[in-house]
Design a protein around this motif. Structure first.
Motif, PDB file in Angstrom:
ATOM      1  N   THR A  26       0.846  -1.188   0.000  1.00 20.39           N
ATOM      2  CA  THR A  26       0.000   0.000   0.000  1.00 20.39           C
ATOM      3  C   THR A  26       0.885   1.243   0.000  1.00 20.39           C
ATOM      4  N   ARG A  27       0.275   2.353  -0.388  1.00 21.41           N
ATOM      5  CA  ARG A  27       1.015   3.612  -0.318  1.00 21.41           C
ATOM      6  C   ARG A  27       1.469   3.885   1.113  1.00 21.41           C
ATOM      7  N   ALA A  28       0.618   3.545   2.073  1.00 19.14           N
ATOM      8  CA  ALA A  28       0.974   3.781   3.472  1.00 19.14           C
ATOM      9  C   ALA A  28       2.188   2.947   3.872  1.00 19.14           C
ATOM     10  N   THR A  31       5.256   4.491   2.359  1.00 20.86           N
ATOM     11  CA  THR A  31       5.614   5.706   3.089  1.00 20.86           C
ATOM     12  C   THR A  31       6.400   5.363   4.348  1.00 20.86           C
ATOM     13  N   ARG A  38       3.932  11.290   2.140  1.00 22.02           N
ATOM     14  CA  ARG A  38       2.838  10.751   1.346  1.00 22.02           C
ATOM     15  C   ARG A  38       2.760  11.370  -0.038  1.00 22.02           C
ATOM     16  N   GLU A  56      -2.541   0.715  -9.411  1.00 31.43           N
ATOM     17  CA  GLU A  56      -3.100   0.837  -8.067  1.00 31.43           C
ATOM     18  C   GLU A  56      -4.473   0.192  -7.995  1.00 31.43           C
ATOM     19  N   SER A  69      -5.715   2.829   2.152  1.00 30.27           N
ATOM     20  CA  SER A  69      -4.602   3.246   1.308  1.00 30.27           C
ATOM     21  C   SER A  69      -4.569   2.381   0.060  1.00 30.27           C
TER      22      SER A  69
END
Length: 392
Positions: A26-28, A31, A38, A56, A69
């Motif tokens: 996930t993007r989270a 990060t 972010r 995505e 996310s």
């Protein structure tokens, strides 16, 4: 000071590598793991998606309150080819990021010459690529059962194939019009198992590969591949075990691979050829008969394996030994009691923390490893390499 364009390239590489190894993050998660904010992660993911590397999805599990996310996963729009020439066949596959084998074929061939291996591989690759019309093949990796000069793909010595100082990378690249990287099969099998298989997370590892052309090894020391001064480290198959033993293909007497070669298993099973999965199934089936001749061969192989590992563990003190190919099949077949005794004669302090396991990637391990060296320039500089594909 690093300029902004260089920093961006490095960050794109970091994101793509993270998605490649994880199979999807996930993007989270990106990060947190990469230490970027972010908005930067969003910009980098968008650039990689625009270039065709990732996509995505909104089906990631929710983390806390708020909107989930997005999950960033590799696409199959870009593929690499993996080639493994062997004593009895040439296997070719298309592999996506994340170590996913998309398609594969095995073409029987008896001790192919280098030019034959190139033509077989090229024809097979063209057929496989035609079956994936929505994808683009961007490179080729070759896993060779021999000593390879990785700079130019020259096979210095593949004794069972009878190859000596044979160019392979350049002829295949010219035939296909694609970049080609060539490496030793055991080194690449170990690399695949560290990235996606039984060796994940190991910092000090010995990978031992048993194939039709012999036994080889790959080393990881303190998290990095150990290649030796000229790139030929890890030849565990040529540890001398018996000065009165059989003559090896390398010309020496009593090598580990001469004693515990795959051919004796095939003969005991009345097989002329088999891939790793077929061989494992045949051994498992035959082992249910206590009178089957395969039991004597399994005992010979296991005894030789134990002796080779004793020497290797005393010398290297790895945290993990991963066995692939027919050695994994032997390991699985001999039973828990025998497996528990494999390091009995090693120095106790050297062997105390060492685990021994079968490879997790089965017959795909060498193909996935070959794909890894084909992916490397793309992972290092994703957008530049992708631009070259568009302009080709």
């Amino acid at each position: 000071m690093i300029d902004s364009s260089t920093q961006r390239r490095r960050n794109l590489s970091r994101v793509l590598r993270a998605v490649h190894v994880s199979g999807g993050s996930t993007r989270a998660e990106l990060t947190r793991s990469l230490g970027l904010n972010r908005s930067t992660i969003g910009d980098l993911v968008a650039a990689l998606a625009d270039a065709g590397w990732v996509e995505e999805r909104d089906d990631a599990p929710r983390e806390g309150v708020g909107r989930p996310s997005p999950l960033v996963v590799p696409t199959r729009r870009l593929l690499v080819a993996a080639v493994n020439p062997e004593l009895d066949a040439v296997t070719v596959a298309l592999v996506a990021l994340g170590g996913h084998v998309v398609a594969r074929t095995r073409i029987p061939a008896s001790r192919p010459r280098p030019d034959e291996a190139v033509e077989i591989a090229a024809a097979a690759l063209e057929e496989l690529a035609a079956s994936q019309p929505e994808s683009t093949v961007v490179g080729v990796g070759v896993a060779v059962p021999g000593l390879v000069r990785t700079g130019d793909g020259l096979v210095r010595l593949a004794p069972d194939l009878h190859w000596t100082d044979e160019p392979l990378g350049e002829p295949l690249a010219q035939r296909l019009g694609l970049p080609v990287a060539v490496g030793n099969d055991a080194d690449l099998g170990g690399r695949a198992e560290v990235a996606f298989g039984a060796g994940a997370g190991a910092r000090d590892l010995l990978y031992v590969n048993g194939g039709p052309s012999g036994i080889g090894g790959g080393l990881v020391i303190n998290g990095a591949a150990a290649e030796g001064a000229a790139g030929y480290a890890g030849e565990i198959g040529h540890i001398g075990l018996d000065p009165r033993g059989p003559v090896c293909a390398c010309g020496a007497v009593g090598c580990f691979e001469a004693i515990a070669g795959r051919a004796s298993l095939l003969a005991a099973l009345d097989l002329t050829t088999a891939d790793d999965d077929e061989l494992e199934r045949a051994i498992a089936a035959a082992a249910t008969d206590p009178e089957h001749p395969v039991h004597a061969v399994l005992e010979t192989h296991f005894t030789a394996l134990a002796a080779a590992l004793r020497t290797s563990v005393n010398l290297l003190n790895p945290e993990l030994v991963v066995l692939g190919g027919h050695l994994a099949a032997v390991w699985d077949a001999v039973g828990a009691v025998r497996r528990g005794s494999v390091l009995r004669d090693a120095l106790p302090v050297s062997a105390a923390g060492t685990g021994v396991v079968s490879a997790a990637l089965g017959s795909s391990r060498l193909l996935i490893g070959a794909a890894e060296i084909a992916w490397e320039p793309h992972l290092e500089n994703p957008l530049a390499v992708r631009e070259s594909v568009h302009s080709a």
